[in-house]
Design an enzyme around this catalytic site. Structure first.
Site, PDB file in Angstrom:
ATOM      1  N   TYR A 442       0.784  -1.342  -0.142  1.00 19.99           N
ATOM      2  CA  TYR A 442       0.027   0.054  -0.092  1.00 19.99           C
ATOM      3  C   TYR A 442       0.745   1.419  -0.067  1.00 19.99           C
ATOM      4  O   TYR A 442       0.368   2.379   0.584  1.00 19.99           O
ATOM      5  CB  TYR A 442      -1.054  -0.099   1.112  1.00 19.99           C
ATOM      6  CG  TYR A 442      -1.964  -1.085   1.069  1.00 19.99           C
ATOM      7  CD1 TYR A 442      -3.101  -1.255   0.248  1.00 19.99           C
ATOM      8  CD2 TYR A 442      -1.477  -2.247   2.008  1.00 19.99           C
ATOM      9  CE1 TYR A 442      -3.772  -2.307   0.366  1.00 19.99           C
ATOM     10  CE2 TYR A 442      -2.548  -3.506   1.826  1.00 19.99           C
ATOM     11  CZ  TYR A 442      -3.488  -3.324   0.970  1.00 19.99           C
ATOM     12  OH  TYR A 442      -4.576  -4.506   1.003  1.00 19.99           O
ATOM     13  N   ARG A 693       5.383  17.592 -18.758  1.00 18.56           N
ATOM     14  CA  ARG A 693       6.428  18.079 -18.989  1.00 18.56           C
ATOM     15  C   ARG A 693       7.213  17.794 -17.603  1.00 18.56           C
ATOM     16  O   ARG A 693       7.075  17.730 -16.524  1.00 18.56           O
ATOM     17  CB  ARG A 693       6.533  19.781 -18.617  1.00 18.56           C
ATOM     18  CG  ARG A 693       7.837  20.367 -18.470  1.00 18.56           C
ATOM     19  CD  ARG A 693       7.777  21.767 -18.363  1.00 18.56           C
ATOM     20  NE  ARG A 693       9.236  22.346 -17.876  1.00 18.56           N
ATOM     21  CZ  ARG A 693       9.520  22.443 -16.691  1.00 18.56           C
ATOM     22  NH1 ARG A 693       8.739  22.322 -15.603  1.00 18.56           N
ATOM     23  NH2 ARG A 693      10.741  23.077 -16.437  1.00 18.56           N
ATOM     24  N   ASP A 695       9.336  16.251 -14.710  1.00 22.06           N
ATOM     25  CA  ASP A 695      10.010  16.551 -13.405  1.00 22.06           C
ATOM     26  C   ASP A 695      11.308  15.724 -13.091  1.00 22.06           C
ATOM     27  O   ASP A 695      11.776  16.028 -12.011  1.00 22.06           O
ATOM     28  CB  ASP A 695       9.026  16.612 -12.258  1.00 22.06           C
ATOM     29  CG  ASP A 695       8.101  15.257 -12.127  1.00 22.06           C
ATOM     30  OD1 ASP A 695       8.896  14.658 -11.022  1.00 22.06           O
ATOM     31  OD2 ASP A 695       7.561  14.883 -12.794  1.00 22.06           O
ATOM     32  N   GLU A 726       0.190  17.906 -16.513  1.00 22.76           N
ATOM     33  CA  GLU A 726       1.140  18.216 -15.164  1.00 22.76           C
ATOM     34  C   GLU A 726       2.606  19.160 -15.713  1.00 22.76           C
ATOM     35  O   GLU A 726       3.141  18.769 -16.881  1.00 22.76           O
ATOM     36  CB  GLU A 726       1.785  17.046 -14.760  1.00 22.76           C
ATOM     37  CG  GLU A 726       0.625  16.260 -14.206  1.00 22.76           C
ATOM     38  CD  GLU A 726       0.899  15.051 -13.298  1.00 22.76           C
ATOM     39  OE1 GLU A 726       0.727  14.920 -12.108  1.00 22.76           O
ATOM     40  OE2 GLU A 726       1.774  14.278 -14.020  1.00 22.76           O
ATOM     41  N   HIS A 727       2.772  20.071 -14.867  1.00 22.10           N
ATOM     42  CA  HIS A 727       4.306  20.702 -14.834  1.00 22.10           C
ATOM     43  C   HIS A 727       4.642  21.588 -15.887  1.00 22.10           C
ATOM     44  O   HIS A 727       5.698  21.976 -15.971  1.00 22.10           O
ATOM     45  CB  HIS A 727       5.262  19.453 -14.719  1.00 22.10           C
ATOM     46  CG  HIS A 727       5.060  18.423 -13.741  1.00 22.10           C
ATOM     47  ND1 HIS A 727       5.443  17.373 -13.902  1.00 22.10           N
ATOM     48  CD2 HIS A 727       4.438  18.845 -12.354  1.00 22.10           C
ATOM     49  CE1 HIS A 727       5.037  16.702 -12.754  1.00 22.10           C
ATOM     50  NE2 HIS A 727       4.610  17.334 -12.100  1.00 22.10           N
ATOM     51  N   GLU A 748      -0.379  18.575 -11.391  1.00 21.60           N
ATOM     52  CA  GLU A 748       0.531  19.195 -10.520  1.00 21.60           C
ATOM     53  C   GLU A 748       1.269  20.339 -11.240  1.00 21.60           C
ATOM     54  O   GLU A 748       1.561  20.371 -12.452  1.00 21.60           O
ATOM     55  CB  GLU A 748       1.751  18.023 -10.158  1.00 21.60           C
ATOM     56  CG  GLU A 748       1.230  16.814  -9.473  1.00 21.60           C
ATOM     57  CD  GLU A 748       2.417  15.967  -9.007  1.00 21.60           C
ATOM     58  OE1 GLU A 748       3.255  15.970  -9.531  1.00 21.60           O
ATOM     59  OE2 GLU A 748       2.095  15.177  -8.344  1.00 21.60           O
TER      60      GLU A 748
END
Length: 851
Positions: A442, A693, A695, A726-727, A748
């Site tokens: 988990y 993009r 990270d 994202e990003h 994000e």
């Protein structure tokens, strides 16, 4: 409905012409067929239309009784796509009463940068014939000032010239002889369509005695047509068109003939197509149309045509239940791909229908597994299809770029494990048990997407931060962390976003499942599912849609060039990219309606030298599915563009779809692109995409892999289902079209923003993850989340996650923002609404409804 002033100018011109005829001696001049404009039947777009009865296409349809008219403002334009670079020599404008007083004729290679060919001032309407000189693919009328209170209105916009380059001589052979033929009707059984193409001048085709009627022939492949010869029987066509098509559905006119007198006639034409049609609009007698023979002559290009079909290449592994050492094959590929996040290996497992016992197919990076039945239950695995995160110490947040499709799984221990992150679709799967979306232990997980699947047991997301499930059936859903969104899912939990993670819509307003490869007996075909409205539950086993044989696809294999890919498209072939990495030195141009571009094993397109990777024309029903676009080290303007700038056609009946198409900028090395995806066409469905993009990985830095925008939507009535972006350095999503809708959004913000100043604009700190343009009056979205993790400067306080106009037509449902561990914060959720995030507790700030 408005009325127009009566035009008397045309009557005066006609009277003057009659007087001139009286004064001149009569001479007999042989009649000549009018030259067909290069623009006739081509794709036309406009800045606006007055109403549905005056579309842009009406200005180039060859019918002098139809017209385009614009909205009643000066800055309006009409453009035509000639389909290829063309030397333009003349433009003719046949104005209706509402004409342009001042305007420009412009030309462009890309419909983005325009060059003036001619500036006209003080036009008095009527017919303007303009001699020009220039080369380009697109020609535009740019209005400057109207002459009336109405908009601009053109009966016809005609462009003349010649295709760039030279053409070889016209062949003497008859490419139509003996080829398959069909017709709108036949007079009787003794006059079939085939008789016009059998090479026998004693047999004929004849139609019923009505207008219009047509006869057509399939040339077998797309060919350059240079001459058509007609041998009429006594019942001839007075007015008719010679037309060509790549698919037998969309037709372009090569020659319009009026006032013909029958007999034998040859017509020089210029165009290409697989199908040629004689389309009669007016008969010369009381009988039907009747042709002894139609001969079609073509030009030899010196280059053999691209052949469709064939084998699937070295990286497609086709197996059946009797395949020896099958588990070893899965294990070998997994050992290579388990942690190979930025490698070049690409693999597709295809499982023939049957029952596979005791299999555990572990799926690593750039690996796909699919059944080859028409239905998931045709391919039964008594075992597991597994994604776990042992390679990353139990952290599943980087389990990207893999897929499973069109299988039935009976898990060996009751639950199948599919612990993935972004770009890992689970489509058209029947799980005869439960589904565990978390890694063993988990650990963290950040996915994911399910569509058109049936899970008999319970789905347990456990540590999954977000998930979107569409048009499926589940036995239950146990929990969730932040954002669990469902549309059209039987058995989905009820919405509880006020206190929990769920956003549930009873159905999906418009959907169309992804095309897939299957076996019909021993023949490969691609099934193209039909559009559904207000969908709920799986699409199978009913399987509405069409099948396309593999020989209608160019099977693209590693080493193929962009020139060959484009030649295949120009021939009318679809594309099936086999697993591999494809460097492109020219943009892939998808110009034909209903073209399928399907990738296997995350086939990857890399545009070199700053070109765009792919352009799609403003046409109906293109299907893009199952591939990755990886930005190159030289900046591309737009990696994927759907529709040219200004696209305006209505595609609601047959929308273009973009499904499991992913974009990456950086990570595998430096990558640069101003825009990842730009959608200019209307009615497009974006069904599961991850625009990223990078990270982490190679070539990562604020400017090293700069990419300003993830998704820009300029078309109207665009729907996104499962949007992961994202990003990006500026806006991740910028929505400029009207009546857009999004169901589920995950984002994000860019980790590496160096400081607040670098992302401050218009007095606002930080670019919204999802911005709806201030001019938009209608937009709706459900289940949206944006997270910040400003690792370079944790002191950044982003103004908001979402920015939208505040008006009754904008409706935003179930939004949240989260600070990941206190690395930066949000001041608000949407605009200036919603509580700020604070501290390191990673607790969402929510707004359930805005405004």
């Amino acid at each position: 409905m408005r009325t127009r002033p009566t035009r008397w100018r045309a009557l005066g011109v006609a009277m003057a012409a009659m007087a001139a005829l009286v004064a001149l001696p009569l001479t007999h001049t042989p009649a000549a067929a009018a030259e067909t404009p290069l623009s006739q039947g081509k794709t036309a777009t406009a800045s606006s239309t007055e109403n549905a009865g005056t579309p842009a296409s009406a200005a180039v349809d060859g019918d002098t009784g139809t017209r385009w008219s614009s909205a009643a403002t000066d800055d309006q334009w009409l453009q035509v796509d000639l389909g290829a670079t063309t030397s333009v020599t003349r433009v003719v404008l046949n104005w209706e009463a509402a004409y342009g007083k001042d305007y420009k004729i412009q030309i462009s290679q890309d419909a983005g940068t325009w060059t003036d060919l001619k500036s006209v001032t003080g036009s008095d309407g009527g017919t303007d014939t303009l001699d020009v000189s220039g080369q380009g693919r697109y020609v535009r009328l740019q209005g400057v000032h109207r002459a009336t209170q109405w908009g601009y209105s053109l009966w016809k916009f005609q462009v003349f010239g010649s295709a760039s380059g030279t053409q070889a001589g016209c062949g003497s052979g008859n490419d139509a002889q003996g080829r398959p033929a069909s017709a709108s009707s036949t007079e009787n059984a003794g006059t079939p369509a085939s008789a016009a193409f059998d090479g026998d001048t004693g047999t004929r085709w004849s139609s019923q005695a009505s207008d219009p009627q047509w006869v057509q022939v399939d040339l077998g492949s797309v060919k350059s047509i240079c001459q058509v010869a007609l041998n009429w029987e006594a019942a001839y066509g007075k007015d008719f068109q010679i037309q060509a098509s790549t698919d037998g559905q969309s037709w372009s006119t090569l020659k319009s003939v009026t006032g013909a007198t029958g007999g034998t006639a040859s017509y020089d034409v210029s165009g290409s197509g697989r199908y040629l049609r004689i389309y009669g609009t007016a008969r010369g007698t009381a009988y039907g149309y009747s042709l002894w023979e139609v001969a079609v002559h073509t030009t030899s290009t010196g280059t053999p045509p691209v052949v469709g079909g064939g084998d699937l290449g070295p990286n497609v592994i086709v197996v059946d239940p009797s395949t020896p050492n099958l588990q070893q094959k899965f294990d070998q590929v997994f050992a290579q791909q388990e942690s190979n996040q930025f490698g070049t290996g690409r693999y597709q497992f295809l499982l023939k229908p049957g029952t596979y016992n005791g299999i555990n197919a572990q799926i690593g990076f750039y690996t796909s597994i699919s059944g080859l039945g028409l239905n998931p239950d045709d391919t039964q695995i008594n075992g597991d299809v597994t994604v776990d995160a042992g390679w990353f110490n139990g952290n599943a947040t980087q389990n990207f770029w893999r897929s499973a499709e069109n299988l039935a799984i009976t898990p060996s221990h009751g639950d199948d494990r599919w612990a993935v992150a972004q770009a890992a679709p689970f489509r058209r799967i029947h799980v005869k048990g439960g589904l565990n979306l978390a890694p063993n232990g988990y650990g963290w997980a950040s996915g994911g997407y399910i569509a058109d699947s049936k899970i008999d047991g319970t789905v347990g997301p456990y540590s999954q931060q977000q998930w979107y499930t569409r048009d499926s059936s589940i036995g239950g859903w146990t929990n969730g962390v932040w954002n669990m969104t469902f549309s059209g899912v039987q058995g989905a939990p009820a919405t509880n976003f006020d206190t929990g993670p769920y956003t549930t819509l009873d159905n999906t307003p418009v959907s169309r499942e992804k095309p897939f490869l299957y076996l019909d007996g021993s023949a490969y075909k691609v099934f193209v599912p039909a559009k559904r409205t207000n969908a709920r539950g799986v699409s199978w086993p009913a399987n509405a849609g069409t099948s396309i044989p593999l020989d209608q696809f160019y099977v693209v294999k590693p080493g193929a060039t962009a020139a060959t890919i484009n030649a295949a498209l120009a021939q009318g072939l679809n594309l099936l990219f086999t697993p591999g990495v494809y460097h492109l030195d020219q943009t892939i141009e998808v110009d034909r309606a209903n073209t399928v571009v399907l990738g296997l094993g995350l086939a990857t397109l890399v545009p070199d030298n700053g070109i765009d990777a792919m352009h799609v024309a403003d046409v109906d029903g293109v299907r893009l599915a199952g591939f990755l676009i990886d930005a190159g080290p030289v900046n591309s303007d737009t990696l994927l563009r759907i529709g040219p700038p200004g696209a305006g056609a209505d595609h609601s009946a047959n929308p273009t779809t973009m499904q499991d198409v992913f974009v990456r900028i950086g990570g595998a090395g430096p990558g640069l692109a101003t825009n990842s995806v730009v959608v200019n066409s209307n009615n497009v469905i974006i069904d599961h995409t991850w625009l990223w993009r990078a990270d982490h990985g190679s070539g990562v830095g604020w400017d090293t892999n700069r990419a300003d925008y993830g998704l820009r939507v300029n078309g109207n009535d665009v729907l996104a289902t499962g949007l992961f972006v994202e990003h990006f350095n500026k806006y991740d999503v910028y929505w400029n079209g009207e009546r857009g809708r999004t169901i589920f959004f995950q984002n994000e913000k860019a980790y590496d923003a160096p400081n607040a100043a670098a992302i401050t604009h218009d007095g606002i700190v930080g670019y919204a993850a999802y911005k709806v343009a201030d001019s938009v009056t209608s937009h709706e979205a459900w289940g949206l989340g944006s997270y910040c993790n400003y690792t370079s400067d944790p002191s950044i306080v982003q103004a908001h996650g979402f920015q939208v106009p505040t008006t009754s037509g904008i409706k935003m449902h179930d939004l949240l923002v989260i600070s990941l561990g206190g690395m930066g914060q949000y001041a608000h959720v949407v605009n200036n609404t919603g509580a700020p995030t604070s501290g390191t507790s990673t607790v969402p700030s929510k707004v359930t409804s805005f405004p």
